[in-house]
Structure formats: structure tokens, C-alpha cells
Scaffold this motif. Structure first.
Motif, PDB file in Angstrom:
ATOM      1  N   TYR A  99      39.565 100.677  20.244  1.00 32.98           N
ATOM      2  CA  TYR A  99      40.340  99.498  19.864  1.00 32.98           C
ATOM      3  C   TYR A  99      39.536  98.486  18.872  1.00 32.98           C
ATOM      4  O   TYR A  99      38.146  98.494  19.210  1.00 32.98           O
ATOM      5  CB  TYR A  99      41.066  98.347  20.956  1.00 32.98           C
ATOM      6  CG  TYR A  99      39.920  97.798  21.834  1.00 32.98           C
ATOM      7  CD1 TYR A  99      39.591  98.652  22.873  1.00 32.98           C
ATOM      8  CD2 TYR A  99      39.692  96.587  21.873  1.00 32.98           C
ATOM      9  CE1 TYR A  99      38.668  98.030  23.995  1.00 32.98           C
ATOM     10  CE2 TYR A  99      38.731  95.997  22.733  1.00 32.98           C
ATOM     11  CZ  TYR A  99      38.411  96.558  23.937  1.00 32.98           C
ATOM     12  OH  TYR A  99      37.497  96.106  24.593  1.00 32.98           O
ATOM     13  N   ALA A 260      49.723  99.872  16.604  1.00 30.86           N
ATOM     14  CA  ALA A 260      49.693  98.374  16.217  1.00 30.86           C
ATOM     15  C   ALA A 260      51.001  97.616  16.429  1.00 30.86           C
ATOM     16  O   ALA A 260      51.944  98.150  16.271  1.00 30.86           O
ATOM     17  CB  ALA A 260      49.211  98.047  14.890  1.00 30.86           C
ATOM     18  N   ASN A 267      49.693  93.053  10.891  1.00 30.61           N
ATOM     19  CA  ASN A 267      48.947  93.552  11.862  1.00 30.61           C
ATOM     20  C   ASN A 267      48.985  95.110  11.572  1.00 30.61           C
ATOM     21  O   ASN A 267      47.998  95.573  11.627  1.00 30.61           O
ATOM     22  CB  ASN A 267      49.532  93.054  13.209  1.00 30.61           C
ATOM     23  CG  ASN A 267      48.558  93.499  14.244  1.00 30.61           C
ATOM     24  OD1 ASN A 267      47.782  94.505  14.108  1.00 30.61           O
ATOM     25  ND2 ASN A 267      48.873  92.845  15.557  1.00 30.61           N
ATOM     26  N   GLY A 387      50.979  96.931  21.594  1.00 27.17           N
ATOM     27  CA  GLY A 387      50.036  98.046  21.050  1.00 27.17           C
ATOM     28  C   GLY A 387      49.557  98.840  22.257  1.00 27.17           C
ATOM     29  O   GLY A 387      49.330  99.985  22.379  1.00 27.17           O
ATOM     30  N   ASN A 410      45.154  98.268  17.411  1.00 27.86           N
ATOM     31  CA  ASN A 410      44.426  97.097  16.954  1.00 27.86           C
ATOM     32  C   ASN A 410      44.865  95.830  18.114  1.00 27.86           C
ATOM     33  O   ASN A 410      46.050  95.685  18.192  1.00 27.86           O
ATOM     34  CB  ASN A 410      45.226  96.753  15.613  1.00 27.86           C
ATOM     35  CG  ASN A 410      44.565  95.481  14.684  1.00 27.86           C
ATOM     36  OD1 ASN A 410      43.405  95.476  15.041  1.00 27.86           O
ATOM     37  ND2 ASN A 410      45.173  94.776  14.261  1.00 27.86           N
ATOM     38  N   CYS A 412      44.801  92.586  18.081  1.00 31.84           N
ATOM     39  CA  CYS A 412      45.117  91.588  17.134  1.00 31.84           C
ATOM     40  C   CYS A 412      44.491  90.167  17.517  1.00 31.84           C
ATOM     41  O   CYS A 412      44.302  89.327  16.522  1.00 31.84           O
ATOM     42  CB  CYS A 412      46.414  91.276  16.593  1.00 31.84           C
ATOM     43  SG  CYS A 412      47.765  91.319  17.689  1.00 31.84           S
TER      44      CYS A 412
END
Lengths: 453, 453
Positions: A99, A260, A267, A387, A410, A412
Motif C-alpha cells: 500500500y 483505490a 485518489n 480500497g 492507495n 489515501c
């Protein structure tokens, strides 16, 4: 074992990647909300500085990142790429899970990746004040931080119900020197007309956009800024994926699947577009999966057509997957994903089968978020859990099949300002919501906008 | 310009540094609270695992970090060292300002540096449950996180008034799987006796310690953990300074002054002890400055004598600078610094003139914290602002004198769960408090504990 793959500051990308250059079918042009004719860049000039408008319509493959922006990125970039060994072990999966962690930014999310360049270009063109709207508060925080660095005044119209529910978010923006108004306000015609009808209006993102745009449009020294959806915003976020590619290469690995969460697209675009480039340029077959909440399923159950970006119908018409701009998503905790539409680029890529979309229910997302926090330590933002849920699903498929796929998602942001969501989950109070096909059809039936051929 | 100096995971130190080995005068032994005779390690066995007791009394210069602990440190370590270019520019100073940022840990502070090894040694000795107290919540959060990683149950007695004022902190601990009790509770004799006198008692750190210790002492499978003050806690925190030395060397620089906030000593010891070693071993003359709140000035205005670690008088007597264990600091926002005493090692070092101490007023600290947030981006925890205020003071002295000193401070955590403090500062509601010499003398007069020769 190596848990983190780090880059040095001189490995921050020197250009953003513009996926439009590589798309087989370019996004359709935006239309004027009144005439429904294609609009040119000049129509956006009252709201945005010229350099951002150029980026909005650019078809150049690489757009250089100004040295001043790269230098300020160094306040937190490059961000770390983690191998999730503890999560892999808990899942007993042969999959390799990585990640990219964007929550290390001072604002706590990926949003400063675009807030910094937006503030930079505005400052360069002499803008003294920027207005914006914010719902959950991530975007307003990032823009406040960026404006402070460039000495620009920042005014944030924050949806009143969020303003009251999330006082810490407002305090963060104040700490960065921004003015924050609970919207609707008495400061604008839009706000006053809403308050005249309902003095206790809780506000909405649509109303807040109208207020921020009205203030910007009526003052020569003031511009407006948006934190997702638009092409230039997605462009700026590609630093995420460009760094991630370098980091995966250092790890001697490359993802089979990139995942994502999906709200307006910034994102998802940020991490996935640079990997799509590898598909375009090098014939790789990396699957890019956008994960939306089941309660707001525009990608998986919406219609591809022109629609407004806001709820009120003031913005240009954008060609996109949409549930209709009158669709009101249920009040899930992932406030950043409660948006009716998807932006032009992502919509065209999905239509052309170049990316995938999935949806996840709220309780499943928090179950995944909790498992992640208890193994990897970071408590993921409600948006980010979407995600993670899909990454875990894919890892569990590998356990079934015995395949050792490489999965990258991701992460975020963190949940430091969203802990009430975890409390609700832990106490069994979170509700999943099934949207019926009839509800979606009814919302779409209210549109009188063009449907592309 | 390079803003961050990073290390790779294989540069995480392999040993902690034990300053006791190098001290010209060793700390005096702790005394039994009843007999007032020196106590041996065995008296601590009901509360702590043997390996931590050995570390508590160790005079070895280097204590090896177990590989499992180093591996879990990689979840966030090595932490970045920043050059504060933006702050230097805002101050117009020839000084070079560096900060080590410990807020990147999942718990948001330096506390996991000791929570992880404490949980590790407990797990290795078969402990099933750990109890602790927490005030502001940083320590409880870190221990919850560490216990979850080792499958140990964690029970946190949180001062009731904090439990009610900081619900997000409790939610974080719950997310990491800990049980959190608002103290005083009905679960212990100590709690019940307090509640019998005052059913609405807001609690105190002293009461919470009594409850946590009572639970641990009465169950063979349960131990107790402390987040500061004790020698083994300070030992674990030296990873901060050991990393910082490597990073300063990479930057081609070395601090003239090292600064950290001071509560119980773990933050200050963590960054400064490894630099003190350079003074001892290499004849350097690095100034190490502990910064305490003016409202709780044990180092600058307290007395060096034996005193209890808790308010109730259950713990061994520790030789330390103290305001008296009955001293009640005013309710400043830097809750982590509201402690009457200083721990044995730091107190001896201060007595011997090997370190320095200063105090700062609350409003000056938040002024410094705000300036830092608006230049460097990270919003510092209220505790951390004390170090920043003194760092800025020293940088401004350089502006006066024209000297280009190198200043390093420890940024121990972020303020994501303390934003109400910034709100109070921004709205002009923060009060500075002058403690009179008479108040301090009156508090010390209540002690009947030995004064070392």
C-alpha cells in the motif's frame, strides 16, 4: 524483512502524467449548461487561473512540475510504500499486498498533492483569495494549508451539518489561517435564498459549491478551487502512482492489480493512471479497480451521459457516469465518496473497458479497516477502507486459488478526524443500504441532459 | 534543498543506550514506601516482567534491541529528521533548525517506542493482560496498539474527565482492541473507595494508577505498564536520539543545542541521552535543554528529594526534582506535562549540571506551535509546542548575535486529538498561570520523605 520502500526527495517526479494523451477515445468536451454547446477554455477564466485551464484541456503526455511545487512536496513526499506483511499473515494468503500511504501529509490525505500546485498557480497570477467548498473536510484542510504557504486568503464554505458534527476539522482549517463558513450563509445570494426558504437548512455540497463559485465569480482578485473530478486535479495526483512505480521497481515487483476508493476520482486517478500508462506503452495488463460505496454506485449502476457537476445545475455539463445530480446518497461515514458523478476521464476509461469498478457495503469496509488497523497499525479513513476491502477480497481469492498475485492499493488518509465512524461500527450501529434499481431510474429520469451516442 | 534526512530500515539502532553507565554520579536507589529502605528488583516482580526489571537496574552501556522489536519498529521507524527551512525563513535567523518527527507512528507520538518492547517482554514471559493508566490518552493509545500486535489484552484506566472530554482518544484505543474504563471505577477497591466518598469524582492520574496497579498485583497473568519516568522506559526511547545522530551526520552537521518538552522524561531522554553520550565520550559540549510548563515547574523551581511517583503514595520513593506529589498542576492543554516529578536519572543529571531546564508559558507555546504549523505544515501536539517555543527563542537569540547555531528539537507528536487547544488559543481563551513560591513551598511542606545529602 523490509516493510517500507522509501524514495529520496530527488526522486519526486519532475512531471505529472496526463493519461488523456494515451486514451484511444478522448473525453467528450464539456457543454455550456444553458446552450448545451461545447465550451472553450475562456469560459472558465473567471473561476480558475489560466495555467490550470491550460492543464484542464491539455493533451500533452507529460506536464512539468514547477520547482517551487516540487520543493513544497518535500514537506511530506515522497510518501512511503509499505508491504503489508502483518495483514498478509493474518489473511494467510499467498498474495503480496502493498500500500502507498498518503496520510503522512500534514493535512492527513492525498489532497495537498493538488492543493499545493493550485495555490501556486493562483499566487503566480496574482490571485489574493481562493474560495472552495468542503464536506467531510479533507479538501478544505488541504487547501487551507496550501494557501497559507503562498500567503493567499482562503475561504471555505463547509456544509453546515459537517461544520457542526466535525468541529475539529474546522479548527484545523482555522489553525492554517482559513476562514470557515457554515453553509448556507448570509454572505451570498445563493445562501440567502436557501435560508429564506429554510432558516434551519443543514446545507449540502451543492449549496456550498454555489456559494464558493458566486464569491469567486464576483471578485476579480478571487478564484475558485476544486479538490476532485476535474482533469487538472487528477493530473496533479499522478505523483502518487509515479512514485509507486519507482518503489515497486525497487522492491523487484510489479502489481497485477491496483486498487483505490472512488469518490470524484482524484485518489483513484492518482495511483492508477501511471500504471495504465504501462498498459498503454508496454503492453502490461495491470487491472485497475475503482471501489465505490454500494450506497452511491455511479460507476457500477449509473448511466453514461452528460450531467452537472453540482446539485444546483450551475456548472458545465460533463460527460460522465452519473446517478443524476439530484441523487442524494445516504449519509455514510465515507463522506468523501458521496458524489453523484465520476468525472470525464475516468468515465471514458470505464466505458472503454480500460479500468474496472466494484462497490462495497459500509459494514464490510469497516470490518476491513479494523483488520488493517489491528495488523498494520494505521487507522484508515472511512474512504480508504473501501480500497482495503477489495484488496482483502482479492487476497482471499488468491488463498482459494493458490495464486501469488501482487496487489497494490492507495491508502489515501488516516481516520484521526473520523473516529466516530469506528465507534459506530464497533457498537453495531452502522447500517448498510441497498439502493433499488427503481430509485436509480427515478433519479436519472429527472435529467433532461444529452446522452452521448 | 533537502528538507528531510531519511534512514533505511536497516539503520534502526541495534541497541538502546543506557546513560546510567556514563553518569559520574549514579541515580540514588529507590526506597520502600513504608520502611524507607532501598528496595531490590524482586519487589517489582508482581508488576513487571523480569527482563524489564533487569533493564530498570542495568548499568550496562548498551542494551540489545530484540529482532522482533526492531522488526515492529519498521512499521514507522526510522522517523524522518527535518530541516525547518520555512520556519528559519519566517524567523529570519542565521540559526539552522532541525526537528525529529515522532508523530509518524500509528499512535501519533513517540510512546510506541517503549510500548512495543514492553508488550514484547510481557508476551515472552507469558503475560496475558496488561493494565495501565492514561490521562491525555497518548500512552494508552500506544500501549493498546502494542498489545494488539502481541495478542495481549489491554485494559486502560482513563481519567474520567479526559474520558468524557476526549472521546476520540477512547475510540482509538477501542479500535486497537483495548478495554477503556473511566476511572474511578467499581472494578477495584481503590476506585470503589473513591466513589463511596464522591460518586461524581472526575478522577485523577493518581487514582487511575492505583486502580491499574491493584488489578495487576491481584492477578498472576496480569502485569502493569508505565509510559514514562522509569529507567527502562527512558532507555527504550533512546532510539530517537540514536537515529538523530546518524541523520545529523548525513546532513554534515551536529547540534549545538538539543531541546525537548519535559513531562516525566521519556521524550527528553529519548532525544538527548545519545547526544549526552557524545559529551561524555567525545568531549563535545552539546547543550541539552528540558522544557517544562511554567504551571508545573519541578525542574526549574522544585526540590531534589525523595518522593512518590503517584499521588496516593503507593509507589516506591524515587529520588527526584519534585513539586510534591500532592501538587495539583493547573489544567493546561499539554496534559502529558502535568506531572509533579521528574524521574531519577534526569533529576541526577540536572543536579550535576549535565543538562539544563527551562519553563514556558502556555500562550507562548501555542504562539510557537501556530507559527510552526503555518510554516512547516505539521500541527504540533500541545506538549511538543514547549520544545518549539524554546527552539524559536534560541533561534531569535542567534538573529540578535549573528551566530549560526545548530538547533535540534524533538517533535514528539501531532495535535489531531487536541485541536480544541488551538481553538482556545485562537479565540484568546487560554490563560497563563503564575505559580507563587509560597504555593510550591506549601506543597513541599506536606512531604515527610527523605532529603538526600
Amino acid at each position: 524483512m523490509q516493510r517500507k520502500i522509501l524514495l529520496n526527495e530527488n526522486e519526486i517526479p519532475e512531471s505529472w502524467y496526463n493519461v488523456v494523451a494515451d486514451m484511444p477515445n478522448k473525453p467528450l468536451p464539456p457543454l455550456h449548461p444553458g446552450t448545451k454547446e461545447p465550451i472553450g477554455p475562456d469560459m472558465l477564466a473567471p473561476l480558475f487561473p489560466m495555467e490550470l485551464i491550460k492543464q484542464e484541456v491539455s493533451q500533452e503526455k507529460w506536464v512539468g512540475i514547477p520547482e517551487e511545487v516540487r520543493d513544497l512536496y518535500k514537506l511530506w513526499r515522497p510518501t512511503p510504500l509499505y508491504r503489508a506483511y502483518n495483514l498478509e499473515k493474518a489473511l494467510d494468503t499467498p498474495a503480496k499486498i502493498y500500500y502507498k500511504y498518503e496520510g503522512v501529509s500534514p493535512a492527513g490525505s492525498h489532497k495537498p498533492n493538488t492543493a499545493i500546485p493550485q495555490a501556486y498557480y493562483n499566487a503566480k497570477e496574482g490571485v489574493k483569495r481562493i474560495t472552495t467548498e468542503t464536506g467531510a473536510g479533507q479538501w478544505g484542510t488541504a487547501l487551507s494549508f496550501a494557501c497559507e504557504l503562498f500567503g493567499i486568503d482562503c475561504e471555505v464554505f463547509m456544509v453546515k451539518v459537517s461544520y457542526e458534527q466535525k468541529p475539529y476539522r474546522k479548527m484545523v482549517m482555522n489553525t492554517y489561517g482559513a476562514k470557515v463558513h457554515p453553509s448556507p450563509t448570509n454572505l451570498t445570494n445563493a445562501g440567502r435564498s436557501i435560508l429564506a426558504q429554510d432558516p434551519n437548512s443543514p446545507g449540502s455540497l451543492g449549496i456550498a459549491i454555489s456559494e464558493a463559485v458566486e464569491v469567486a465569480a464576483s471578485d476579480d482578485n478571487t478564484k475558485y478551487a476544486l479538490g476532485s473530478v476535474l482533469n487538472h486535479v487528477l493530473l496533479h495526483q499522478t505523483v502518487i502512482g509515479l512514485e509507486a512505480i519507482k518503489q515497486m521497481e525497487k522492491a523487484g515487483d510489479m502489481p497485477d492489480i491496483v486498487i483505490a476508493p472512488f469518490g470524484g476520482g482524484s485518489n483513484f486517478a492518482g495511483i492508477s493512471f501511471p500504471f495504465l500508462r504501462l498498459n498503454f506503452d508496454e503492453g502490461k495488463k495491470i487491472r485497475c479497480i475503482a471501489v465505490e460505496p454500494a450506497s452511491c454506485p455511479k460507476l457500477t449502476r449509473g448511466q453514461f451521459r452528460y450531467d452537472f457537476g453540482d446539485s444546483v445545475g450551475m456548472t458545465p455539463l460533463i460527460p460522465m457516469y452519473t446517478l443524476g445530480h439530484n441523487f442524494v446518497p445516504s449519509p455514510i461515514h465515507a463522506g468523501g465518496l458521496r458524489y453523484h458523478g465520476a468525472g470525464a476521464i475516468v468515465s471514458q476509461l470505464l466505458k472503454d473497458g480500460l479500468i474496472e469498478a466494484q462497490s462495497q457495503q459500509q459494514n464490510r469496509c469497516f470490518e476491513a479497516g479494523l483488520q488493517f488497523a489491528r495488523t498494520e497499525g494505521i487507522i484508515p479513513a472511512p474512504e480508504a477502507t473501501h480500497g482495503i476491502a477489495t484488496a482483502i477480497d482479492e487476497a482471499l481469492k488468491c488463498r482459494e486459488s493458490g495464486e501469488s498475485k501482487t496487489i497494490l492499493f492507495n491508502l489515501c488518509g488516516h481516520a484521526h478526524f473520523d473516529m466516530a465512524a469506528y465507534e459506530a461500527y464497533l457498537s453495531g450501529k452502522l447500517v448498510d443500504q441497498e439502493i433499488t434499481s427503481e430509485e436509480i431510474a427515478a433519479s436519472l429520469a429527472t435529467l433532461d441532459t444529452p446522452v452521448p451516442a
